[in-house]
Design a protein around this motif. Structure first.
Motif, short mmCIF file in Angstrom:
data_model
loop_
_atom_site.label_atom_id
_atom_site.label_comp_id
_atom_site.label_asym_id
_atom_site.label_seq_id
_atom_site.Cartn_x
_atom_site.Cartn_y
_atom_site.Cartn_z
N UNK A 294 0.84 -1.21 0.00
CA UNK A 294 0.00 0.00 0.00
C UNK A 294 0.87 1.25 0.00
N UNK A 295 1.43 1.64 -1.13
CA UNK A 295 2.28 2.83 -1.16
C UNK A 295 1.52 4.15 -1.12
N UNK A 296 0.21 4.11 -1.34
CA UNK A 296 -0.58 5.35 -1.41
C UNK A 296 -1.33 5.66 -0.12
N UNK A 297 -0.94 5.07 1.00
CA UNK A 297 -1.64 5.28 2.25
C UNK A 297 -1.51 6.73 2.69
N UNK A 298 -2.64 7.34 3.10
CA UNK A 298 -2.66 8.73 3.55
C UNK A 298 -3.02 8.85 5.03
N UNK A 299 -3.84 7.95 5.55
CA UNK A 299 -4.29 8.02 6.94
C UNK A 299 -4.06 6.68 7.61
N UNK B 289 7.27 0.61 6.71
CA UNK B 289 6.11 0.61 5.83
C UNK B 289 6.46 1.27 4.50
N UNK B 290 5.82 0.82 3.39
CA UNK B 290 6.17 1.36 2.07
C UNK B 290 5.59 2.73 1.77
N UNK B 291 4.64 3.22 2.57
CA UNK B 291 4.00 4.51 2.28
C UNK B 291 4.95 5.65 2.58
N UNK B 292 5.07 6.60 1.65
CA UNK B 292 6.02 7.70 1.77
C UNK B 292 5.35 9.06 1.95
N UNK B 293 4.06 9.13 1.78
CA UNK B 293 3.37 10.42 1.83
C UNK B 293 2.20 10.37 2.81
N UNK B 294 2.47 9.87 4.00
CA UNK B 294 1.45 9.78 5.03
C UNK B 294 1.09 11.18 5.53
N UNK B 295 -0.22 11.47 5.64
CA UNK B 295 -0.69 12.79 6.05
C UNK B 295 -1.25 12.80 7.47
N UNK C 84 9.74 8.41 13.14
CA UNK C 84 8.45 8.75 12.53
C UNK C 84 8.50 10.10 11.83
N UNK C 85 9.00 11.11 12.52
CA UNK C 85 8.99 12.46 11.94
C UNK C 85 10.02 12.62 10.84
N UNK C 86 11.14 11.95 10.95
CA UNK C 86 12.14 12.05 9.89
C UNK C 86 11.66 11.44 8.57
N UNK C 87 10.73 10.50 8.65
CA UNK C 87 10.22 9.87 7.43
C UNK C 87 9.07 10.65 6.81
N UNK C 88 8.23 11.28 7.66
CA UNK C 88 7.01 11.89 7.12
C UNK C 88 6.88 13.36 7.50
N UNK C 89 7.95 14.05 7.86
CA UNK C 89 7.83 15.46 8.28
C UNK C 89 7.32 16.34 7.15
N UNK C 90 7.58 15.99 5.91
CA UNK C 90 7.22 16.85 4.78
C UNK C 90 5.76 16.70 4.35
N UNK C 91 5.06 15.66 4.84
CA UNK C 91 3.66 15.44 4.44
C UNK C 91 2.69 15.39 5.61
#
Length: 530
Positions: free
Chosen positions: A374-379, A396-402, A425-432
């Motif tokens: 599931x690379x498109x996971x948002x929530x 996890x493969x998701x890169x743009x978790x919001x 956690x924050x270093x992986x998804x801080x930008x999204x």
């Protein structure tokens, strides 16, 4: 002796009225200026405003039409108009004033354009639904009846028998009255119906008169049989969403409905009970290959029997799933077995919610089986999942978790929580990340400082998009909170309740940009706690 011709000319000149004696009034001037003849507009005067509306207007008063048609006499060239003679004053007899008309104007409703009336009705329908307002409005006048019968106002309907508060005999009478009204509404108003909600419904479902029905919700309904649901599936060819939460519907009825309409089903809501296993078995058998939303939650009477969910079989049976919610549900993933290849995953999954108020059995291994494709996971909502660690989330493969929710409510006191790992956690998804919930987690002060510092060092000078941060019950320090507020300019929600390292008076939730900025000012000016 003067000739008779000049005398007749002077006599006509004296009798000629003044130029402009029949000049138009100010009201006529505005009438012709704002809505001239042939422009396609007309004026409508109300109590406090003058409206310019499209279309032909009402007929003007007879006196105004006569004054507009009366030609003005022209003076002969070289002659001046004589001075007007003063009119003799007279005192007219005072007549008694006419009595005011009693009651409203019978024609005011007809003067409102139909399109404006439909928009007004639409606002009321959006707030309270079409019933009973439209049924009552249709009795006012013909124009209101025409507006209330517009198909656009009957797209969404909620039907519920009135709560009479009387004995069973009164309730039966109220239900019979509602059914009598439906006998007329179904063929005359429900032809454009798209979304239907039935609450406390014990009678037959509305199906044959709703060919455009796409969504059906049964809330607290009883006695729904398999024949009724199958008939509904055959009559409503566009029905693709079914909500059966908090309703007593037999599993055989639901399975029969899915067999008939499963190929077009997109959304399904269920309440976990002893009948849920049979329904899930039908889903695992690929009866709903286009299913996009699946939600299973517990009812008021919570079932203590865990639900066994074969993850890989669900991935094969519902490959198009976009939203999966297992809310407050105690469930166990069925072991995949030895030598079994991993499942295909959910390639279109955008939301996964496994929130629970009690401790559950969701671990890093189970989460990996669910989300490995599931690379498109948002929530991702994992509230109550105390077995999940930051290391498991990092893989996890998701890169743009919001949205990431890891809160532990009312259970952190009796668990051994990880004190390190939040920077992963924050270093992986801080930008999204837009929403982050770490309430109740046991991360140390230094670990939280490193984690939240990721939002202040965004590359390229861009500001983080974080707008909601929940740090309730954590060891966050004043300097860390000040740094986050200064870096995240769009932060509109900040929860600092029960944060033991913060000064007194600041341990609360802040909603809105002004309150968050006020918190920053207080943190910068208040002394550090002992």
């Amino acid at each position: 002796m003067a000739s008779p011709a000049p005398r007749r000319a002077r006599r006509r000149a004296r009798a000629a009225p003044l130029a402009g004696a029949w000049a138009r009034s100010a009201e006529d001037w505005w009438w012709d200026r704002l809505a001239p003849s042939g422009s396609g507009y007309h004026l409508l005067q109300s109590d406090s405003m003058l409206l310019v509306l499209p279309g032909p207007g009402p007929a003007r008063p007879r006196a105004q039409r006569r004054a507009a048609r009366r030609p003005q006499r022209q003076l002969p060239p070289g002659h001046r108009a004589p001075a007007a003679k003063p009119k003799a004053r007279f005192r007219p007899e005072l007549a008694p004033a006419p009595a005011p008309e009693q009651g409203p104007d019978a024609g005011w409703g007809d003067r409102i354009p139909l399109e404006i009336l439909v928009k007004i009705f639409g606002l009321l329908v959006a707030a309270d639904g079409p019933m009973p307002f439209l049924s009552r409005a249709a009795r006012v006048c013909r124009r209101w009846q025409e507006a209330a019968s517009q198909p656009a106002l009957w797209h969404t309907v909620t039907l519920s028998p009135p709560l009479t508060g009387r004995p069973a005999k009164g309730e039966v009478k109220a239900e019979k009255k509602l059914l009598a009204s439906l006998e007329w509404l179904m063929p005359n108003r429900f032809s454009q119906l798209q979304r239907l909600t039935l609450i406390h419904w014990k009678s037959q479902l509305v199906g044959e008169s709703c060919p455009r029905l796409t969504f059906l919700k049964l809330s607290d309904c009883h006695g729904v049989t398999a024949d009724t649901l199958v008939m509904l599936a055959k009559a409503c060819h566009q029905l693709h969403s079914l909500d059966l939460q908090h309703s007593m519907v037999e599993s055989t009825a639901v399975v029969s409905f899915l067999v008939e309409a499963g190929s077009r089903m997109r959304k399904l809501w269920l309440t976990y009970s002893s009948h849920t296993t049979a329904i899930l078995s039908a889903l695992l058998g690929s009866c709903c290959p286009q299913l996009q939303v699946l939600e299973v939650s517990t009812g008021i009477n919570r079932n203590s029997t865990p639900l066994q969910l074969p993850v890989e079989a669900l991935q094969k049976g519902c490959p198009q799933l976009q939203v999966l919610r297992l809310l407050n549900l105690m469930w166990l993933p069925k072991p995949p077995g030895r030598g079994v290849a991993p499942g295909p995953g959910f390639p279109s999954l955008e939301e996964l919610c496994l929130a629970s108020s009690t401790c559950n059995f969701v671990s890093n291994e189970v989460l990996g089986r669910l989300l490995h494709g599931s690379p498109n996971l948002r929530l991702l909502d994992l509230r109550g999942c105390a077995r999940i660690t930051p290391a498991g989330l990092r893989d996890l493969p998701c890169r743009e978790l919001e949205q990431l929710h890891l809160g532990l409510y009312g259970m952190s006191d009796r668990l051994t929580l990880a004190k390190e790992g939040s920077p992963l956690l924050t270093q992986k998804w801080y930008h999204t990340l837009r929403e982050l919930d770490l309430s109740g987690q046991g991360f140390s002060e230094k670990d939280l400082e490193q984690a939240l510092a990721a939002f202040s060092g965004t590359p390229g000078g861009s500001h983080p998009v974080l707008c909601s941060l929940n740090l309730r019950g954590t060891r966050v320090t004043p300097s860390t909170v000040s740094s986050v507020i200064s870096s995240c300019l769009g932060l509109v929600y900040l929860n600092l309740e029960s944060c033991r390292c913060l000064p007194r008076g600041l341990k609360r939730a802040y909603r809105g940009l002004k309150e968050v900025q006020w918190c920053l000012e207080q943190l910068l000016t208040s002394p550090s706690p002992n």
